[in-house]
Design a protein around this motif. Structure first.
Motif, PDB file in Angstrom:
ATOM      1  N   LEU A 417       0.829  -1.208   0.000  1.00  0.00           N
ATOM      2  CA  LEU A 417       0.000   0.000   0.000  1.00  0.00           C
ATOM      3  C   LEU A 417       0.863   1.258   0.000  1.00  0.00           C
ATOM      4  O   LEU A 417       0.640   2.179  -0.788  1.00  0.00           O
ATOM      5  CB  LEU A 417      -0.932  -0.012   1.214  1.00  0.00           C
ATOM      6  N   THR A 418       1.859   1.295   0.877  1.00  0.00           N
ATOM      7  CA  THR A 418       2.707   2.483   0.946  1.00  0.00           C
ATOM      8  C   THR A 418       3.801   2.476  -0.119  1.00  0.00           C
ATOM      9  O   THR A 418       4.549   3.443  -0.231  1.00  0.00           O
ATOM     10  CB  THR A 418       3.349   2.615   2.337  1.00  0.00           C
ATOM     11  N   GLY A 419       3.898   1.396  -0.892  1.00  0.00           N
ATOM     12  CA  GLY A 419       4.879   1.336  -1.976  1.00  0.00           C
ATOM     13  C   GLY A 419       4.359   1.895  -3.285  1.00  0.00           C
ATOM     14  O   GLY A 419       5.091   1.908  -4.286  1.00  0.00           O
ATOM     15  N   LEU A 420       3.102   2.359  -3.308  1.00  0.00           N
ATOM     16  CA  LEU A 420       2.545   2.932  -4.528  1.00  0.00           C
ATOM     17  C   LEU A 420       3.094   4.346  -4.712  1.00  0.00           C
ATOM     18  O   LEU A 420       2.742   5.257  -3.967  1.00  0.00           O
ATOM     19  CB  LEU A 420       1.019   2.960  -4.462  1.00  0.00           C
ATOM     20  N   ASP A 421       3.952   4.510  -5.703  1.00  0.00           N
ATOM     21  CA  ASP A 421       4.630   5.779  -5.960  1.00  0.00           C
ATOM     22  C   ASP A 421       3.938   6.488  -7.117  1.00  0.00           C
ATOM     23  O   ASP A 421       3.993   6.029  -8.261  1.00  0.00           O
ATOM     24  CB  ASP A 421       6.094   5.503  -6.294  1.00  0.00           C
ATOM     25  N   SER A 422       3.270   7.602  -6.827  1.00  0.00           N
ATOM     26  CA  SER A 422       2.553   8.329  -7.875  1.00  0.00           C
ATOM     27  C   SER A 422       3.482   8.799  -8.981  1.00  0.00           C
ATOM     28  O   SER A 422       3.092   8.860 -10.150  1.00  0.00           O
ATOM     29  CB  SER A 422       1.823   9.534  -7.264  1.00  0.00           C
ATOM     30  N   ALA A 423       4.725   9.169  -8.627  1.00  0.00           N
ATOM     31  CA  ALA A 423       5.666   9.621  -9.642  1.00  0.00           C
ATOM     32  C   ALA A 423       5.987   8.509 -10.633  1.00  0.00           C
ATOM     33  O   ALA A 423       6.328   8.768 -11.783  1.00  0.00           O
ATOM     34  CB  ALA A 423       6.954  10.115  -8.978  1.00  0.00           C
ATOM     35  N   LEU A 424       5.857   7.261 -10.196  1.00  0.00           N
ATOM     36  CA  LEU A 424       6.138   6.118 -11.057  1.00  0.00           C
ATOM     37  C   LEU A 424       4.898   5.713 -11.849  1.00  0.00           C
ATOM     38  O   LEU A 424       4.958   5.494 -13.058  1.00  0.00           O
ATOM     39  CB  LEU A 424       6.604   4.946 -10.188  1.00  0.00           C
ATOM     40  N   ILE A 425       3.756   5.647 -11.180  1.00  0.00           N
ATOM     41  CA  ILE A 425       2.532   5.149 -11.816  1.00  0.00           C
ATOM     42  C   ILE A 425       1.829   6.229 -12.623  1.00  0.00           C
ATOM     43  O   ILE A 425       1.081   5.942 -13.553  1.00  0.00           O
ATOM     44  CB  ILE A 425       1.580   4.572 -10.746  1.00  0.00           C
ATOM     45  N   GLY A 426       2.075   7.498 -12.276  1.00  0.00           N
ATOM     46  CA  GLY A 426       1.452   8.589 -13.018  1.00  0.00           C
ATOM     47  C   GLY A 426      -0.051   8.610 -12.841  1.00  0.00           C
ATOM     48  O   GLY A 426      -0.572   8.393 -11.760  1.00  0.00           O
ATOM     49  N   GLN A 427      -0.777   8.843 -13.937  1.00  0.00           N
ATOM     50  CA  GLN A 427      -2.238   8.944 -13.883  1.00  0.00           C
ATOM     51  C   GLN A 427      -2.948   7.617 -14.135  1.00  0.00           C
ATOM     52  O   GLN A 427      -4.168   7.592 -14.286  1.00  0.00           O
ATOM     53  CB  GLN A 427      -2.715   9.952 -14.924  1.00  0.00           C
ATOM     54  N   ARG A 428      -2.204   6.531 -14.195  1.00  0.00           N
ATOM     55  CA  ARG A 428      -2.816   5.242 -14.538  1.00  0.00           C
ATOM     56  C   ARG A 428      -3.959   4.898 -13.584  1.00  0.00           C
ATOM     57  O   ARG A 428      -3.843   5.010 -12.382  1.00  0.00           O
ATOM     58  CB  ARG A 428      -1.765   4.130 -14.524  1.00  0.00           C
ATOM     59  N   GLN A 429      -5.051   4.454 -14.181  1.00  0.00           N
ATOM     60  CA  GLN A 429      -6.230   4.037 -13.434  1.00  0.00           C
ATOM     61  C   GLN A 429      -6.436   2.534 -13.624  1.00  0.00           C
ATOM     62  O   GLN A 429      -6.025   1.954 -14.635  1.00  0.00           O
ATOM     63  CB  GLN A 429      -7.466   4.787 -13.925  1.00  0.00           C
ATOM     64  N   PHE A 430      -7.073   1.905 -12.641  1.00  0.00           N
ATOM     65  CA  PHE A 430      -7.314   0.472 -12.680  1.00  0.00           C
ATOM     66  C   PHE A 430      -8.803   0.200 -12.506  1.00  0.00           C
ATOM     67  O   PHE A 430      -9.476   0.861 -11.712  1.00  0.00           O
ATOM     68  CB  PHE A 430      -6.506  -0.223 -11.586  1.00  0.00           C
ATOM     69  N   ASP A 431      -9.273  -0.786 -13.262  1.00  0.00           N
ATOM     70  CA  ASP A 431     -10.694  -1.139 -13.176  1.00  0.00           C
ATOM     71  C   ASP A 431     -11.026  -1.769 -11.832  1.00  0.00           C
ATOM     72  O   ASP A 431     -12.115  -1.565 -11.290  1.00  0.00           O
ATOM     73  CB  ASP A 431     -11.053  -2.116 -14.299  1.00  0.00           C
ATOM     74  N   LEU A 432     -10.083  -2.534 -11.316  1.00  0.00           N
ATOM     75  CA  LEU A 432     -10.310  -3.239 -10.054  1.00  0.00           C
ATOM     76  C   LEU A 432      -9.066  -3.119  -9.189  1.00  0.00           C
ATOM     77  O   LEU A 432      -7.952  -3.318  -9.660  1.00  0.00           O
ATOM     78  CB  LEU A 432     -10.616  -4.721 -10.311  1.00  0.00           C
ATOM     79  N   CYS A 433      -9.268  -2.814  -7.917  1.00  0.00           N
ATOM     80  CA  CYS A 433      -8.190  -2.830  -6.930  1.00  0.00           C
ATOM     81  C   CYS A 433      -8.531  -3.866  -5.868  1.00  0.00           C
ATOM     82  O   CYS A 433      -9.600  -3.809  -5.259  1.00  0.00           O
ATOM     83  CB  CYS A 433      -7.998  -1.456  -6.296  1.00  0.00           C
ATOM     84  N   VAL A 434      -7.636  -4.806  -5.662  1.00  0.00           N
ATOM     85  CA  VAL A 434      -7.790  -5.839  -4.637  1.00  0.00           C
ATOM     86  C   VAL A 434      -6.808  -5.531  -3.515  1.00  0.00           C
ATOM     87  O   VAL A 434      -5.614  -5.349  -3.763  1.00  0.00           O
ATOM     88  CB  VAL A 434      -7.504  -7.234  -5.228  1.00  0.00           C
ATOM     89  N   ILE A 435      -7.292  -5.449  -2.286  1.00  0.00           N
ATOM     90  CA  ILE A 435      -6.434  -5.204  -1.131  1.00  0.00           C
ATOM     91  C   ILE A 435      -6.517  -6.415  -0.216  1.00  0.00           C
ATOM     92  O   ILE A 435      -7.551  -6.668   0.412  1.00  0.00           O
ATOM     93  CB  ILE A 435      -6.840  -3.925  -0.376  1.00  0.00           C
ATOM     94  N   ASP A 436      -5.435  -7.172  -0.171  1.00  0.00           N
ATOM     95  CA  ASP A 436      -5.382  -8.365   0.673  1.00  0.00           C
ATOM     96  C   ASP A 436      -4.912  -7.982   2.078  1.00  0.00           C
ATOM     97  O   ASP A 436      -4.237  -6.967   2.266  1.00  0.00           O
ATOM     98  CB  ASP A 436      -4.429  -9.395   0.062  1.00  0.00           C
ATOM     99  N   GLU A 437      -5.247  -8.804   3.054  1.00  0.00           N
ATOM    100  CA  GLU A 437      -4.906  -8.555   4.465  1.00  0.00           C
ATOM    101  C   GLU A 437      -5.296  -7.132   4.875  1.00  0.00           C
ATOM    102  O   GLU A 437      -4.579  -6.449   5.616  1.00  0.00           O
ATOM    103  CB  GLU A 437      -3.413  -8.796   4.723  1.00  0.00           C
ATOM    104  N   ALA A 438      -6.449  -6.681   4.401  1.00  0.00           N
ATOM    105  CA  ALA A 438      -6.883  -5.307   4.667  1.00  0.00           C
ATOM    106  C   ALA A 438      -7.152  -5.069   6.148  1.00  0.00           C
ATOM    107  O   ALA A 438      -7.114  -3.923   6.606  1.00  0.00           O
ATOM    108  CB  ALA A 438      -8.140  -4.990   3.847  1.00  0.00           C
ATOM    109  N   GLY A 439      -7.399  -6.124   6.897  1.00  0.00           N
ATOM    110  CA  GLY A 439      -7.604  -5.971   8.327  1.00  0.00           C
ATOM    111  C   GLY A 439      -6.339  -5.608   9.079  1.00  0.00           C
ATOM    112  O   GLY A 439      -6.395  -5.174  10.235  1.00  0.00           O
ATOM    113  N   GLN A 440      -5.180  -5.769   8.457  1.00  0.00           N
ATOM    114  CA  GLN A 440      -3.907  -5.442   9.094  1.00  0.00           C
ATOM    115  C   GLN A 440      -3.413  -4.045   8.730  1.00  0.00           C
ATOM    116  O   GLN A 440      -2.335  -3.644   9.151  1.00  0.00           O
ATOM    117  CB  GLN A 440      -2.845  -6.461   8.690  1.00  0.00           C
ATOM    118  N   SER A 441      -4.182  -3.317   7.953  1.00  0.00           N
ATOM    119  CA  SER A 441      -3.751  -2.007   7.485  1.00  0.00           C
ATOM    120  C   SER A 441      -4.478  -0.898   8.236  1.00  0.00           C
ATOM    121  O   SER A 441      -5.691  -0.983   8.468  1.00  0.00           O
ATOM    122  CB  SER A 441      -4.032  -1.866   5.985  1.00  0.00           C
TER     123      SER A 441
END
Length: 703
Positions: A417-441
């Motif tokens: 989650l904290t490794g998502l770098d906007s400078a790297l990914i830019g404006q890219r959008q995703f149709d689906l986002c899956v977040i595993d172990e979301a209870g630990q975040s």
């Protein structure tokens, strides 16, 4: 004046470059630009009232240097949202606690390595600089340390007046040397300088959480605003019909898993998959991702930890799905390293050309720096340096092109989650986002991928490990409640589907957790319901291997807990010796060392047990065993005192994790007189008595 935020700037970006961007691409008149404040890769800009929104839309995704920026207007001053105000306050408390912990850790030798010298320098995966450090006496061993491969660290020069340090990640740690991957090689004017390595705080991750909250708060009349309101219960989630799912994707799923996949794919906004221990949550998530890919979706998959992300990566690779893993190669498992963005970019033709240009540029700089007996022509050296700079610029642009092409072609991108770098990914959008172990975040971390997602699937179990919180005040006030847990408490019947058939534990190991945490709904699959250690090849039948659960009660035996000298943790030496005796019995019965895991909630007891047991046996904390399993688990509860103080054991969700790591045999050792002061443990020991698992330590002595 209104405020405009810009994120993802190249380091050392000057105000003039931002001013030029606002004028040329933002089409903003100079007189409408106010104060520009640049802090690292982030800038706050004042613009005339009424202009921040349109300028943000014009420059969002623009390129400065070799990086794509993200821009958005600040609506936080106009929006009073108590929920997010609380989140920001908790983040500040957590930052203060983290800094205090960092300062404390620096004073403990276990969190640092000192008086090191650089032995070698080289280039590693992703073009990162590698430095190999050893003690000045290169035949001396490094001291024992809490640092390990993947640890974020700060490298600094000892005895220097300079405050300069270099952030890096440990890539190797051996008896006499440590290797660190750095973005830039350290520079020193000293003769053979000495360096120290300290565990680093995660300032970048916190910044990304803060900026994600700013974007979420400021969202107006867009998809992010809709998802925000649904996730917070201010609007209802919608569900629709689903396309048929390919039979090869769901062929091996049970009914509950199949229903969860269908539910997740039908969600137009958000769905939750609740996965109790051993119920195949990862298998279910992989099926969701594969089905979404077959429908033409682009998928972003995240989790709070590198281990959880790599678990998803390996499962996707096992079924033949191509992936791109974001993150430092040193922090991912060896099986995934070839699929990291760094490794994939290195295979691209543009990157290979960039490497060639860098070699040519380095040769030109070397030529410019050579001493000559005859004076070179005026301007010759400067011309060589200018030519080298031009080649470096071209190489950097080629590297950016290679990254862009790899990401453009990716259908599944995975990151923490904290490794998502906007400078790297830019404006890219995703149709689906899956977040595993979301209870630990923590909730702020969960918001990081939401601005680039159309739909969300949160997966996890709020009855297992909660988020790790350093600030006691923030935890008391509710910072440890994850977004997944909020949704489960508020609207589980609508948004969630629970998996109910588990494939790990003997039915007697499963039974208490099923009743205590999951409404007694879990079912043990026939393949595991009655399996025991004695069913394994080479394991003989005895009192331990022919029963699934053993509790050894040390009450009245004088196995008193002790504090570590610094008061940071607790240990119980006599209980540790009993653990070692039981492990020896298991080994003598033929159970292999790799089939046994030892869990204890206290780090001091972990260290005590490691000294008593063979190195081939894994001894770890509860957190270290999350998401994993062993044929046999031995748990040392540690607490034994006259006050009935259970300490860490009061977090029963952590104990749920510990109790559900065993497949065939669970052995728990503890003092019932102490732990039953907590009603949870009173019920647990009553359950063990009911199934014939209770034994007194006096039986051990008489044996």
């Amino acid at each position: 004046m209104e405020k405009l935020f810009i994120d993802g700037l190249p380091r050392q970006t000057r105000n003039g470059a931002i001013f030029q961007l606002l004028v040329e691409q933002g089409r903003l008149a100079q007189q409408r630009i106010g104060r520009i404040d640049v802090q690292g890769t982030f800038a706050t800009v004042e613009v005339a009232d009424g202009w921040s929104g349109r300028v943000a839309r014009r420059i969002d995704g623009a390129q400065i240097g070799q990086r794509h920026i993200r821009a958005w207007r600040d609506a936080t001053e106009q929006i009073n949202d108590p929920h997010f105000d609380q989140m920001k306050r908790w983040l500040k408390l957590e930052a203060d606690a983290e800094q205090a912990q960092f300062e404390t850790d620096k004073r403990h030798s276990e969190n640092s390595l000192q008086r090191l010298v650089i032995k070698e320098e080289s280039i590693g995966l992703g073009g990162r600089s590698l430095v190999l450090l050893t003690p000045r006496n290169d035949q001396a061993d490094l001291p024992w340390t809490n640092l390990g491969v993947g640890s974020p660290v700060l490298l600094s020069e000892e005895g220097s007046d300079s405050k300069t340090s270099w952030r890096g990640v440990i890539t190797q740690l051996r008896t006499r040397q440590v290797e660190i991957a750095l973005t830039h090689l350290p520079e020193s004017t000293a003769d053979r300088p000495q360096y120290r390595v300290d565990l680093s705080s995660d300032a970048i991750g916190r910044q990304r959480m803060e900026r994600a909250l700013m974007r979420v708060i400021s969202a107006e009349s867009n998809r992010l605003a809709e998802l925000r309101d649904i996730l917070l219960g201010r609007a209802a989630p919608m569900f629709g019909s689903t396309m048929p799912i390919a039979s090869d994707i769901v062929a091996n799923l049970n009914n509950a898993q199949h229903a969860a996949v269908t539910h997740a794919l039908s969600a137009q906004d958000v769905a939750v998959i609740h996965g109790p221990p051993g119920t195949g949550k990862t298998t279910t998530l992989v099926a969701v991702i594969r089905a979404a890919l077959r429908q033409g979706d682009r998928v972003l998959a995240c989790a709070p930890s590198n281990l959880a992300v790599d678990n998803l990566c390996e499962s996707l690779l096992a079924v033949g799905e191509p992936i791109v893993r974001l993150g430092h190669p040193a922090r991912v498992t060896p099986q995934v390293q070839a699929h990291t963005l760094d490794a994939l970019v290195e295979q691209h033709s543009d990157f290979r050309l960039a490497r060639k240009l860098r070699r040519e540029a380095a040769a030109l700089l070397s030529e410019a720096g050579k001493f000559r007996r005859t004076r070179p022509e005026k301007g010759a050296k400067q011309a060589l340096r200018q030519e080298a700079d031009a080649l470096f610029d071209e190489a950097r642009q080629l590297e950016v092109n290679a990254v862009e092409r790899v990401l453009d072609a990716a259908t599944v991108v995975l990151a923490t989650l904290t490794g998502l770098d906007s400078a790297l990914i830019g404006q890219r959008q995703f149709d689906l986002c899956v977040i595993d172990e979301a209870g630990q975040s923590t909730e702020p971390a969960t918001w990081i991928p939401v601005p680039r997602s159309r739909r969300l699937v949160l997966a996890g179990d709020h009855q297992q490990l909660p988020p790790t919180i350093l600030s006691q005040q923030a935890e008391r006030e509710g910072f440890g409640i994850s977004l997944l847990e909020r949704m489960m408490l508020r609207d589980s019947a609508t948004v969630a589907r629970r998996l109910d058939e588990q494939y790990r534990m003997h039915r007697d190991i499963m039974a208490f957790s099923s009743a205590e945490f999951y409404d007694d709904t879990l079912i043990a699959h026939a393949a595991v319901a009655d399996h025991l250690l004695c069913d394994l090849d080479g394991v003989s039948a005895d009192v331990l291997t022919t029963t699934p659960v053993t509790f050894i009660d040390t009450a009245g035996a004088g196995y008193d807990e002790e504090e570590e000298p610094d008061g940071q943790s607790r240990l119980n030496p006599q209980e540790a010796e009993l653990v070692a005796r039981k492990v020896s019995d298991l080994l003598n019965a033929g159970v292999a060392p790799e089939q046994i895991g030892i869990i204890t909630p206290y780090s001091a007891q972990v260290r005590t047990l490691r000294m008593l047991l063979p190195e081939t046996l894994e001894v770890n904390s509860v957190d270290g065993f999350q998401g994993r399993e062993k044929e046999c688990i031995v748990i040392s509860l540690v607490r034994s005192n006259s006050k009935g103080d259970v300490g860490f054991l009061a977090e029963t969700r952590r104990m749920n994790v510990a109790l559900t790591r065993a497949r065939r045999k669970l052995i728990v050792i503890g003092d019932s007189a102490t732990v039953t002061a907590d009603p949870f443990y009173a019920r647990l020991i009553e359950h063990w008595e009911a199934i014939g698992a209770y034994h007194s330590v006096w039986e051990e002595w008489s044996a």
